[in-house]
Design a protein around this motif. Structure first.
Motif, PDB file in Angstrom:
ATOM      1  N   VAL A 117       0.822  -1.230   0.211  1.00 53.53           N
ATOM      2  CA  VAL A 117       0.122   0.318  -0.099  1.00 53.53           C
ATOM      3  C   VAL A 117       1.007   1.195  -0.062  1.00 53.53           C
ATOM      4  CG1 VAL A 117      -1.587   1.398   1.436  1.00 53.53           C
ATOM      5  CG2 VAL A 117      -2.046  -1.127   0.927  1.00 53.53           C
ATOM      6  N   TRP A 118       1.869   1.459   0.927  1.00 52.79           N
ATOM      7  CA  TRP A 118       2.528   2.585   1.151  1.00 52.79           C
ATOM      8  C   TRP A 118       3.259   2.829  -0.314  1.00 52.79           C
ATOM      9  CZ3 TRP A 118       7.830   3.829   0.590  1.00 52.79           C
ATOM     10  CH2 TRP A 118       8.561   2.799   0.589  1.00 52.79           C
ATOM     11  N   LYS A 119       3.870   1.731  -0.929  1.00 59.63           N
ATOM     12  CA  LYS A 119       4.421   1.982  -2.297  1.00 59.63           C
ATOM     13  C   LYS A 119       3.493   2.546  -3.332  1.00 59.63           C
ATOM     14  CE  LYS A 119       8.638  -0.737  -1.891  1.00 59.63           C
ATOM     15  NZ  LYS A 119       9.411  -1.888  -2.501  1.00 59.63           N
ATOM     16  N   ASN A 120       2.350   1.977  -2.992  1.00 62.61           N
ATOM     17  CA  ASN A 120       1.480   2.535  -4.326  1.00 62.61           C
ATOM     18  C   ASN A 120       1.230   4.014  -3.971  1.00 62.61           C
ATOM     19  OD1 ASN A 120      -0.595   0.975  -6.181  1.00 62.61           O
ATOM     20  ND2 ASN A 120      -0.122  -0.549  -4.289  1.00 62.61           N
ATOM     21  N   VAL A 121       0.834   4.418  -2.478  1.00 58.37           N
ATOM     22  CA  VAL A 121       0.726   5.797  -2.301  1.00 58.37           C
ATOM     23  C   VAL A 121       1.625   6.637  -2.678  1.00 58.37           C
ATOM     24  CG1 VAL A 121       0.134   7.423  -0.526  1.00 58.37           C
ATOM     25  CG2 VAL A 121      -0.899   5.067  -0.669  1.00 58.37           C
ATOM     26  N   ALA A 122       2.845   6.403  -2.556  1.00 61.48           N
ATOM     27  CA  ALA A 122       4.092   7.098  -2.744  1.00 61.48           C
ATOM     28  C   ALA A 122       4.652   6.973  -4.152  1.00 61.48           C
ATOM     29  CB  ALA A 122       5.371   6.903  -1.661  1.00 61.48           C
ATOM     30  N   PHE A 123       4.136   6.324  -4.812  1.00 63.90           N
ATOM     31  CA  PHE A 123       4.767   5.852  -6.253  1.00 63.90           C
ATOM     32  C   PHE A 123       5.360   7.159  -7.005  1.00 63.90           C
ATOM     33  CE2 PHE A 123       4.729   4.810 -10.763  1.00 63.90           C
ATOM     34  CZ  PHE A 123       5.038   3.566 -10.634  1.00 63.90           C
ATOM     35  N   ALA A 124       4.479   7.786  -7.093  1.00 68.43           N
ATOM     36  CA  ALA A 124       4.999   9.267  -7.930  1.00 68.43           C
ATOM     37  C   ALA A 124       6.055   9.922  -7.138  1.00 68.43           C
ATOM     38  CB  ALA A 124       4.000  10.129  -8.055  1.00 68.43           C
TER      39      ALA A 124
END
Lengths: 255, 256
Positions: A99-106
């Motif tokens: 989840v956190w990598k998704n959120v911080a992807f950009a």
């Protein structure tokens, strides 16, 4: 008069013989929230995808802050995407990442360090009301949680414009209210410009400063929620009141 | 009339596919000159394409080498040329069977997974989501897969060649009672270095085919779960066919 944040001029798009958008004009002013309503299959998603550059329009222009995005090269367009956040209908989380990598992807793609990006992701997740989900995988989330993670991902890089594609579809009424309130809060706190597509009249009334209805490839009118209620146009009345009888020509039905 | 319609649809499908592959290839080549190249992702894919394919590929190669020794022994035994078995095994493994069989196995394993993975990402809008997060999906998803397939296939084939020749040796020496020393000598006597190079070059080409077809089918996939299923099938069928056809063309034009 202020320049509109987003200006869509004479946008046309067909797939084969099917004209989906047939000359759409739409203005969204800075800091404003515009909701586009319309029947399913009237090209609302196509409209957003054309603005984002995911589909190439057949004709017409898309101006953001007065700059024509429809003629930009790929790389240029990608750079502009940093100013944009998008919440997809099915959240469209990357299911190979936590989840956190998704959120911080950009942020990670822009070269931010893991630690800093993770902290930032945690803050944004907190903002959408999620705690201790950072290390979960998207498959472990419920629909409402996935949508909130999607929302967190859309706002993590602090965009100026947020697009919402059917943000309430598939949610229970309570979760729908939670998401609506979140959207309102983000809108007022961060001074973003929003363009939402929806078929829920409730969302249009509560979230839209102005509402545009898309019908047969054109938009009928842009109006405030109050004007919508007093509008006498028979097509708009039928949609707003949700009746199956009326002048609206349903696909596949003969009227 | 129905037959004509079906034929027309088939021709259309073939040309549609035939246009899609070069289109994706051009898009890849246009981007490959400038960074970002995502080396981390290339490594991840290299593990998926190469390391995880090892058991399947080596088992295939071992048994191919073994059966090759057995069959050619039966043939050569009829006119007393048993000492040619070693040459036949190493030549056919290096030039033909190594690259083609590994190519076909990897097409089934990796080509299918490329198509299924990218296809699912396409229909669940994850590819669109990458774009809105200012990441080029072609760079991020397609290029690492394409590059790692081209790099890993020759490496897999080199190992498969060795295992296949070893399989032939085991059968000839321990089952058919050939002299180990002269078997080894015959294995290398008539084999030139270019036999091996040609096989490895072919393997690189097959890697490009698998990467391109698998990615194109997934990347341009449409129509939900059914679309993903069809894309996966097409990826395997088209890449296997292209491997066999291009194998003939490469042999006929470059490595006679």
């Amino acid at each position: 008069m202020t320049t509109p944040k987003i200006q869509v001029q004479g946008l046309k798009k067909s797939f084969g013989d099917k004209k989906v958008l047939d000359g759409v004009d739409l203005d969204v002013l800075p800091g404003e929230s515009v909701v586009v309503i319309g029947l399913s299959g009237t090209g609302k998603s196509v409209l957003i995808k054309c603005i984002l550059g995911l589909l190439k329009p057949d004709a017409g222009h898309i101006l953001v802050d007065g700059e024509d995005w429809s003629t930009l090269a790929n790389d240029e367009q990608l750079l502009r995407m940093r100013r944009i956040g998008m919440l997809f209908q099915g959240a469209a989380l990357f299911d190979s990442m936590s989840v956190w990598k998704n959120v911080a992807f950009a942020l990670l793609q822009q070269g931010m360090g893991n630690k800093e990006a993770r902290t930032r992701a945690g803050e944004v997740l907190e903002l959408v009301g999620l705690h201790n989900v950072e290390d979960k995988m998207p498959a472990e989330l419920s629909g409402g949680m996935a949508k909130r993670v999607g929302l967190a991902r859309a706002i993590c890089h602090k965009p100026e414009i947020i697009f919402y594609d059917e943000p309430l579809t598939g949610l229970d009424p309570v979760m729908a209210d939670v998401i609506t309130r979140l959207m309102q809060r983000l809108h007022s706190e961060f001074n973003v410009t929003s363009l939402t597509i929806a078929h829920s009249m409730m969302l249009a009334r509560t979230f839209g400063n102005r509402i545009a209805m898309l019908y047969q490839g054109r938009n009928l009118k842009q109006m405030s929620p109050d004007e919508l209620d007093s509008c006498q146009d028979p097509i708009i009345r039928q949609f707003v009141e949700g009746r199956s009888e009326g002048p609206i020509h349903l696909q596949g039905n003969r009227t | 009339m129905k037959v004509l319609q079906a034929l027309g649809a088939w021709v259309e499908a073939v040309f549609y596919a035939a246009g899609r592959y070069p289109h994706l290839l051009i898009e890849i080549l246009r981007r490959i000159k400038r960074p970002p190249w995502f080396p981390q992702l290339i490594l991840e894919q290299a593990e998926h394409v190469g390391v995880q394919s090892l058991p399947v590929v080596l088992l295939t190669a071992l048994f191919t080498g073994m059966v090759l020794a057995l069959q050619s022994y039966i043939g050569f035994h009829r006119f007393g040329a048993e000492n040619m078995v070693a040459t036949v095994v190493s030549l056919s493994m290096l030039r033909e069977l190594g690259p083609v069989l590994v190519g076909l196995m990897v097409a089934g394993r990796v080509g299918a997974s490329f198509a299924a993975e990218l296809g699912t990402m396409r229909v669940s809008e994850q590819i669109d989501a990458l774009w809105t997060l200012s990441t080029d999906p072609l760079r991020y998803l397609v290029m690492p897969r394409f590059i790692s397939a081209i790099i890993m296939l020759p490496l897999l084939v080199a190992l498969a060649d060795a295992i296949g020749i070893f399989g032939g040796y085991v059968i000839s020496v321990f089952m058919l009672g050939q002299n180990p020393h002269s078997y080894l000598e015959n294995s290398t006597l008539y084999v030139e270095l270019r036999d091996m190079y040609s096989g490895l070059f072919k393997a690189g080409c097959f890697g490009a085919i698998i990467g391109l077809v698998g990615c194109a089918e997934g990347f341009y996939c449409q129509g939900g779960a059914q679309g993903v299923g069809q894309a996966t099938t097409r990826a395997v069928v088209f890449s296997a066919m292209s491997i066999l056809v291009s194998d003939y063309l490469l042999t006929a034009w470059l490595f006679q």
